[in-house]
Design an enzyme around this catalytic site. Structure first.
Site, PDB file in Angstrom:
ATOM      1  N   ARG A 140      47.905  44.998  34.106  1.00 15.24           N
ATOM      2  CA  ARG A 140      46.806  44.222  33.540  1.00 15.24           C
ATOM      3  C   ARG A 140      46.994  44.028  32.037  1.00 15.24           C
ATOM      4  O   ARG A 140      46.669  42.975  31.488  1.00 15.24           O
ATOM      5  CB  ARG A 140      45.488  44.945  33.859  1.00 15.24           C
ATOM      6  CG  ARG A 140      44.250  44.218  33.474  1.00 15.24           C
ATOM      7  CD  ARG A 140      44.080  42.917  34.239  1.00 15.24           C
ATOM      8  NE  ARG A 140      43.053  42.113  33.610  1.00 15.24           N
ATOM      9  CZ  ARG A 140      43.269  41.303  32.574  1.00 15.24           C
ATOM     10  NH1 ARG A 140      44.473  41.180  32.057  1.00 15.24           N
ATOM     11  NH2 ARG A 140      42.286  40.609  32.055  1.00 15.24           N
ATOM     12  N   ASP A 151      54.660  51.977  39.630  1.00 14.85           N
ATOM     13  CA  ASP A 151      54.377  50.668  40.202  1.00 14.85           C
ATOM     14  C   ASP A 151      54.348  50.813  41.723  1.00 14.85           C
ATOM     15  O   ASP A 151      55.369  50.887  42.396  1.00 14.85           O
ATOM     16  CB  ASP A 151      55.466  49.675  39.781  1.00 14.85           C
ATOM     17  CG  ASP A 151      55.108  48.254  40.187  1.00 14.85           C
ATOM     18  OD1 ASP A 151      54.546  48.064  41.287  1.00 14.85           O
ATOM     19  OD2 ASP A 151      55.384  47.342  39.404  1.00 14.85           O
ATOM     20  N   THR A 203      36.450  43.008  48.306  1.00 16.66           N
ATOM     21  CA  THR A 203      35.580  42.009  47.673  1.00 16.66           C
ATOM     22  C   THR A 203      34.658  41.362  48.707  1.00 16.66           C
ATOM     23  O   THR A 203      35.044  41.174  49.860  1.00 16.66           O
ATOM     24  CB  THR A 203      36.419  40.906  46.992  1.00 16.66           C
ATOM     25  OG1 THR A 203      35.565  39.793  46.674  1.00 16.66           O
ATOM     26  CG2 THR A 203      37.521  40.394  47.900  1.00 16.66           C
ATOM     27  N   SER A 221      40.550  31.992  47.869  1.00 18.86           N
ATOM     28  CA  SER A 221      41.684  31.913  46.936  1.00 18.86           C
ATOM     29  C   SER A 221      42.782  32.827  47.456  1.00 18.86           C
ATOM     30  O   SER A 221      42.552  33.630  48.360  1.00 18.86           O
ATOM     31  CB  SER A 221      41.276  32.374  45.530  1.00 18.86           C
ATOM     32  OG  SER A 221      41.146  33.793  45.507  1.00 18.86           O
ATOM     33  N   TYR A 247      44.012  35.306  45.854  1.00 18.34           N
ATOM     34  CA  TYR A 247      43.553  36.671  45.599  1.00 18.34           C
ATOM     35  C   TYR A 247      42.652  37.169  46.724  1.00 18.34           C
ATOM     36  O   TYR A 247      42.867  38.250  47.264  1.00 18.34           O
ATOM     37  CB  TYR A 247      42.808  36.753  44.261  1.00 18.34           C
ATOM     38  CG  TYR A 247      41.828  37.889  44.231  1.00 18.34           C
ATOM     39  CD1 TYR A 247      42.276  39.208  44.158  1.00 18.34           C
ATOM     40  CD2 TYR A 247      40.457  37.671  44.350  1.00 18.34           C
ATOM     41  CE1 TYR A 247      41.380  40.262  44.190  1.00 18.34           C
ATOM     42  CE2 TYR A 247      39.557  38.717  44.378  1.00 18.34           C
ATOM     43  CZ  TYR A 247      40.022  40.011  44.304  1.00 18.34           C
ATOM     44  OH  TYR A 247      39.142  41.050  44.353  1.00 18.34           O
ATOM     45  N   HIS A 248      41.633  36.380  47.054  1.00 19.56           N
ATOM     46  CA  HIS A 248      40.716  36.821  48.099  1.00 19.56           C
ATOM     47  C   HIS A 248      41.459  36.986  49.425  1.00 19.56           C
ATOM     48  O   HIS A 248      41.172  37.879  50.213  1.00 19.56           O
ATOM     49  CB  HIS A 248      39.572  35.813  48.274  1.00 19.56           C
ATOM     50  CG  HIS A 248      38.629  35.788  47.115  1.00 19.56           C
ATOM     51  ND1 HIS A 248      38.672  34.808  46.154  1.00 19.56           N
ATOM     52  CD2 HIS A 248      37.628  36.623  46.749  1.00 19.56           C
ATOM     53  CE1 HIS A 248      37.720  35.046  45.249  1.00 19.56           C
ATOM     54  NE2 HIS A 248      37.069  36.140  45.582  1.00 19.56           N
ATOM     55  N   LYS A 271      42.972  40.310  49.956  1.00 24.57           N
ATOM     56  CA  LYS A 271      42.020  41.347  50.360  1.00 24.57           C
ATOM     57  C   LYS A 271      41.725  41.256  51.858  1.00 24.57           C
ATOM     58  O   LYS A 271      41.384  42.260  52.495  1.00 24.57           O
ATOM     59  CB  LYS A 271      40.727  41.234  49.546  1.00 24.57           C
ATOM     60  CG  LYS A 271      40.924  41.463  48.053  1.00 24.57           C
ATOM     61  CD  LYS A 271      41.106  42.937  47.703  1.00 24.57           C
ATOM     62  CE  LYS A 271      41.132  43.143  46.198  1.00 24.57           C
ATOM     63  NZ  LYS A 271      41.160  44.556  45.798  1.00 24.57           N
ATOM     64  N   VAL A 275      31.212  42.130  39.392  1.00 21.06           N
ATOM     65  CA  VAL A 275      30.763  43.224  38.533  1.00 21.06           C
ATOM     66  C   VAL A 275      30.348  42.653  37.183  1.00 21.06           C
ATOM     67  O   VAL A 275      31.022  41.801  36.626  1.00 21.06           O
ATOM     68  CB  VAL A 275      31.890  44.256  38.351  1.00 21.06           C
ATOM     69  CG1 VAL A 275      31.432  45.406  37.458  1.00 21.06           C
ATOM     70  CG2 VAL A 275      32.343  44.792  39.716  1.00 21.06           C
ATOM     71  N   ARG A 277      30.815  36.403  31.338  1.00 21.62           N
ATOM     72  CA  ARG A 277      31.222  35.253  30.521  1.00 21.62           C
ATOM     73  C   ARG A 277      30.004  34.569  29.892  1.00 21.62           C
ATOM     74  O   ARG A 277      30.018  34.221  28.710  1.00 21.62           O
ATOM     75  CB  ARG A 277      32.022  34.263  31.371  1.00 21.62           C
ATOM     76  CG  ARG A 277      33.533  34.549  31.337  1.00 21.62           C
ATOM     77  CD  ARG A 277      34.286  33.831  32.442  1.00 21.62           C
ATOM     78  NE  ARG A 277      34.200  32.378  32.420  1.00 21.62           N
ATOM     79  CZ  ARG A 277      34.925  31.573  31.638  1.00 21.62           C
ATOM     80  NH1 ARG A 277      35.768  32.090  30.756  1.00 21.62           N
ATOM     81  NH2 ARG A 277      34.806  30.263  31.714  1.00 21.62           N
ATOM     82  N   THR A 306      29.455  27.986  30.573  1.00 20.17           N
ATOM     83  CA  THR A 306      30.305  27.132  31.402  1.00 20.17           C
ATOM     84  C   THR A 306      29.925  27.244  32.868  1.00 20.17           C
ATOM     85  O   THR A 306      30.349  28.158  33.574  1.00 20.17           O
ATOM     86  CB  THR A 306      31.784  27.513  31.206  1.00 20.17           C
ATOM     87  OG1 THR A 306      31.907  28.906  31.474  1.00 20.17           O
ATOM     88  CG2 THR A 306      32.258  27.232  29.791  1.00 20.17           C
ATOM     89  N   ARG A 364      37.635  25.208  41.083  1.00 15.18           N
ATOM     90  CA  ARG A 364      37.819  25.828  42.397  1.00 15.18           C
ATOM     91  C   ARG A 364      37.516  24.838  43.509  1.00 15.18           C
ATOM     92  O   ARG A 364      36.695  23.939  43.341  1.00 15.18           O
ATOM     93  CB  ARG A 364      36.886  27.024  42.575  1.00 15.18           C
ATOM     94  CG  ARG A 364      37.069  28.070  41.504  1.00 15.18           C
ATOM     95  CD  ARG A 364      36.259  29.318  41.825  1.00 15.18           C
ATOM     96  NE  ARG A 364      36.381  30.262  40.730  1.00 15.18           N
ATOM     97  CZ  ARG A 364      36.398  31.595  40.879  1.00 15.18           C
ATOM     98  NH1 ARG A 364      36.250  32.135  42.080  1.00 15.18           N
ATOM     99  NH2 ARG A 364      36.540  32.391  39.842  1.00 15.18           N
TER     100      ARG A 364
END
Lengths: 406, 406
Positions: B35, B74, B145, B187, B189-190, B193, B219, B249, B261, B330
């Site tokens: 990260r 890693d 998630t 996505s 990423y999702h 999961k 979060v 944000r 935004t 998105r």
């Protein structure tokens, strides 16, 4: 059509390449030849003597005047090479066989589990990713497995990919929805095909990729119309405990005078398809791509279901072979029912090649011809699903080890 | 308990490590610090000035006398190192945060898609594989998630992981079955999961691993009881278009005088949880492991749902900020309803920290304190889900670029 056959050097990939070349398509095989490396790793070989891919394609050209092009690319590792190849050749369709396909191999050790996950997930994802990146609207036909559905007996017929379910809402209504059939894989290998399904679902939804997923049963037989044309076009024919599939193993075992290896009660009911039908189904799927923007097209690529012990008894009756009832190296239900829908291929013209003594006998004859190439010590299925099960696995169904001690 | 926190240097990993150390557990952070590298790649940084993990743990020790151990591993690449570490330390529990966790980052380019799939799938699979190989019966708690469920409006409340459905049998009966809620990731990423879920299901079934999967909402917040204790224990606080999450944000944007935004109509309803509750939930999950041999335990780790535009309007009202209505990078439903069950954590004693002006104001104050660290050009969300969408993305919600031209 210009067709890329990923994994076109394999057991179903090779006859598919020949079948489609024969039908007039321009065929490009992309393969990392990993299956040949695994033969080397395991110290086994195809019962039938296979030539190199280069030699096979040369013979095909000599016999038919048609070229099959071969490109050595590792899909899972060489994303940039794959993308470069696709950008240059822009195939109309892609058939994706390029995955480690043996459940027992996938369960052999932690190394084999990691290899299978890594190879299969990355191969599929690299391909999807490159298609989007290149804005390449090729129809992708993937070889999946009936095993994604699992073999728990729900009592309902297994649909072609999507299951209509009723979901209760808070106000007491029942909403009906089509969902991807709940995944219930029985091995790491089968699990990777379940992961593939989710990758396909996402890329069809997000990027409009046109994808057909073929949930194939256990393939039996070795010859197709094209592999018969020349000795050197012969297909791979696996007999070992990791890559050999159940019916083909029974036929080879019968041919070499080895007891038919039934695991557990033999009550496992599985779906089957002859390799000739397998290549025909793939051609039908190619000719019937889904629309851009629609959900993944799913076919059940199988023609009949049988209980393993019934197959053993059939082969035993036909050949006089004995049956060895062995502990099961797999963690699975000892008995299951299986009703499978396959109307889609039937509706598109598939005329099933079903189990008949003639065809079974022919396979026994092929096996007898090459029986001298069999290493009997490689016949037992010894890759176990867990450590506890491994302790009970029968390594010597012929009982040779005991004899040599006495 | 001896607890391994994989990804313990991250946004939720770090406060979790502190919280559990404070509660008396022996904490080992395993992290590849990816990260921090991604911050470097993107040219952004946490709004709050974060020290190195080594420095953070030194301060924690100085403040509390407790050691948090750090190991640079890693997970996705170094299977043998991970296995060796687990064999040596044999933790009682493992908390697994070690995945690339930003949806926009996962959609940035083909390279980012491949990285996310490769990293997340291999990290999770390597871990499961090693646990089996070592016969290590550690309770695995994974951060998933809410996005695995997707945001299509079925009209039914989202259950905690498993959905009871009715399946029709050929003889007209309806059989009831609990299935893993049908995955509908939005996505790459999702999607990873969702792949994780299938890996967990398989390893729980085949190997009896004890696994808890926490389907977490978005979060918000930055401080917990422990991160407040010393400036150098401060948590990461992301504001950029890839890693910043929606409510945080808005609060930062309000603090720096940037328009809030909102993408699309802002009609997206999402689940939320404050970071203090997040670490408490993880502790509750740790204290309530599933039995060996049972299915994966799944909790919905969220406390409330809100529509994005309502949050924007709340923050605007509270702070006087303007709202910028922007095209959505998105591909998602413009509006959705979301009803989520979360009785399990409530039943185990969670007292939710809900959205209140006091807490929101405190976060704005943190943001104001560090506002000088913000690069405004990194605020817009510019990673688009498809090429078509990318053409419409707003790179400059402040309209600065136009001004500099005039």
């Amino acid at each position: 059509m210009k067709i890329a056959v990923l994994g076109g050097d394999g057991f179903v990939g090779w006859p598919t390449s020949l079948h489609l070349s024969d039908a007039g398509h321009e065929i490009h095989i992309l393969d990392n030849l990993s299956r040949r490396w695994i033969d080397t790793e395991l110290g086994v070989q195809s019962l039938t003597p296979m030539d190199s891919i280069q030699e096979r394609t040369r013979i095909w050209h000599a016999e038919t005047g048609r070229r099959i092009h071969f490109h050595l690319i590792d899909l899972a590792k060489d994303y940039e090479l794959l993308k470069g190849w696709l950008a240059k050749h822009r195939p109309d369709a892609i058939i994706h066989f390029a995955e480690q396909r043996a459940a027992p191999y996938s369960m052999k050790s932690d190394r084999h589990k990691n290899y299978t996950v890594n190879n299969n997930v990355n191969a599929t994802h690299n391909l999807l990713n490159a298609l989007v990146e290149l804005e390449l609207d090729a129809h992708l036909v993937h070889l999946g497995t009936m095993g994604v559905y699992g073999y728990s007996t729900v009592g309902a017929a297994i649909p072609e990919g999507y299951l209509p379910v009723g979901i209760e809402t808070p106000d007491g209504r029942t909403v009906s929805q089509d969902i991807l059939y709940p995944a219930n894989p029985g091995s790491i290998y089968h699990m990777t095909k379940c992961l593939d399904q989710l990758l396909f679902q996402f890329y069809a939804k997000n990027d409009g990729l046109r994808i057909t997923d073929l949930h194939q049963g256990i393939v039996w037989g070795t010859h197709t119309e094209q592999t018969r044309r020349h000795t050197q076009l012969i297909n791979r024919f696996d007999y070992d405990g990791d890559y050999g599939t159940v019916l083909n193993r029974f036929l080879i075992q019968a041919a070499i005078g080895y007891p038919l290896t039934v695991h557990g009660t033999g009550g496992q009911t599985r779906a089957f398809i002859h390799i000739q039908d397998s290549v025909r189904c793939i051609e039908i799927a190619l000719n019937n791509p889904p629309e851009r923007g629609s959900r993944v097209e799913i076919f059940n690529q199988m023609t009949e279901t049988h209980r393993v012990r019934d197959l053993a008894e059939l082969v035993a009756k036909m050949t006089g072979a004995k049956i060895a009832w062995l502990p099961n190296p797999r963690k699975e239900a000892p008995e299951n029912e299986l009703i499978v829908k396959n109307e889609k291929f039937l509706g598109l013209g598939l005329a099933p090649t079903t189990l008949g003594e003639g065809l079974l006998g022919e396979i026994v004859d092929v096996a007898k011809k090459y029986a001298y190439r069999v290493d009997r010590s490689r016949v037992p299925a010894v890759s176990a699903w867990t450590r506890d099960i491994a302790a009970k696995v029968e390594h010597d169904p012929e009982g040779k080890r005991l004899k040599s001690v006495s």
